[in-house]
Design a protein around this motif. Structure first.
Motif, mmCIF file in Angstrom:
data_model
loop_
_atom_site.group_PDB
_atom_site.id
_atom_site.type_symbol
_atom_site.label_atom_id
_atom_site.label_comp_id
_atom_site.label_asym_id
_atom_site.label_seq_id
_atom_site.Cartn_x
_atom_site.Cartn_y
_atom_site.Cartn_z
ATOM 1 N N ASP A 6 0.814 -1.222 0.000
ATOM 2 C CA ASP A 6 0.000 0.000 0.000
ATOM 3 C C ASP A 6 0.844 1.266 0.000
ATOM 4 O O ASP A 6 0.441 2.288 -0.558
ATOM 5 N N VAL A 7 2.003 1.215 0.612
ATOM 6 C CA VAL A 7 2.872 2.389 0.662
ATOM 7 C C VAL A 7 3.269 2.818 -0.749
ATOM 8 O O VAL A 7 3.288 4.007 -1.081
ATOM 9 N N TYR A 8 3.580 1.853 -1.607
ATOM 10 C CA TYR A 8 3.961 2.163 -2.988
ATOM 11 C C TYR A 8 2.773 2.690 -3.779
ATOM 12 O O TYR A 8 2.916 3.586 -4.609
ATOM 13 N N LEU A 9 1.605 2.135 -3.531
ATOM 14 C CA LEU A 9 0.412 2.604 -4.229
ATOM 15 C C LEU A 9 0.061 4.027 -3.822
ATOM 16 O O LEU A 9 -0.379 4.825 -4.650
ATOM 17 N N GLU A 10 0.265 4.369 -2.551
ATOM 18 C CA GLU A 10 0.028 5.736 -2.095
ATOM 19 C C GLU A 10 0.978 6.705 -2.786
ATOM 20 O O GLU A 10 0.586 7.818 -3.152
ATOM 21 N N THR A 11 2.212 6.282 -2.980
ATOM 22 C CA THR A 11 3.188 7.128 -3.659
ATOM 23 C C THR A 11 2.780 7.350 -5.113
ATOM 24 O O THR A 11 2.881 8.449 -5.637
ATOM 25 N N LEU A 12 2.305 6.305 -5.770
ATOM 26 C CA LEU A 12 1.869 6.440 -7.156
ATOM 27 C C LEU A 12 0.608 7.283 -7.292
ATOM 28 O O LEU A 12 0.356 7.850 -8.355
ATOM 29 N N PHE A 17 4.278 13.262 -8.267
ATOM 30 C CA PHE A 17 5.268 12.193 -8.383
ATOM 31 C C PHE A 17 5.042 11.384 -9.660
ATOM 32 O O PHE A 17 5.982 11.059 -10.372
ATOM 33 N N PHE A 18 3.779 11.086 -9.946
ATOM 34 C CA PHE A 18 3.462 10.311 -11.148
ATOM 35 C C PHE A 18 3.862 11.070 -12.412
ATOM 36 O O PHE A 18 4.464 10.495 -13.329
ATOM 37 N N LEU A 19 3.554 12.362 -12.466
ATOM 38 C CA LEU A 19 3.906 13.157 -13.651
ATOM 39 C C LEU A 19 5.418 13.272 -13.826
ATOM 40 O O LEU A 19 5.936 13.159 -14.942
#
Length: 135
Positions: A6-12, A17-19
């Motif tokens: 979930d930590v990685y999904l929150e970052t994405l 960050f995604f852009l």
């Protein structure tokens, strides 16, 4: 069982960050395509390995000499402005490369300028990622 924590999904889910990740991916892909196109073009025009090695040297040399300076510039100035300026310069150099596609010497020197400008994009984008992601 989850494959992605979930930590990685929150970052994405972080839009900025995604852009930025997308911009970095597109920069890396375009740089690889430019290098491949230059190698093929120079080899077709000259038929020599020396011309191809000149393109590879124009790819490696700026990183060797400019990355430390570019890292310092990325720390001192606005990273967004550095990335924007580097991308504008890269686009202009690509136009010049396309206009001088029949001149091998111009292609090699323009590729040196292209990879020099790219050397300023990498440290600025890497430092910008650290600002976007929270621990």
């Amino acid at each position: 069982m989850k494959f992605i924590p979930d930590v990685y999904l929150e970052t994405l889910n972080n839009r900025d960050f995604f852009l930025l990740s997308l911009i970095i991916f597109l920069f890396q892909a375009s740089t690889s395509f430019v290098l491949l196109a230059l190698v093929v073009s120079v080899f077709e025009k000259t038929g020599s390995n020396f011309g191809v090695s000149s393109v590879i040297l124009s790819f490696a040399t700026p990183g060797l000499f400019l990355l430390a300076i570019a890292g310092l510039v990325a720390d001192l100035y606005d990273r967004r402005q550095i990335m924007l300026a580097a991308n504008v310069i890269l686009a202009l150099i690509i136009l010049f490369i396309l206009m001088s596609i029949n001149k091998v010497f111009a292609s090699i020197s323009l590729s040196f300028l292209y990879f020099s400008a790219g050397s300023f994009f990498l440290p600025a984008s890497s430092a910008a990622i650290v600002q976007l992601v929270k621990r």
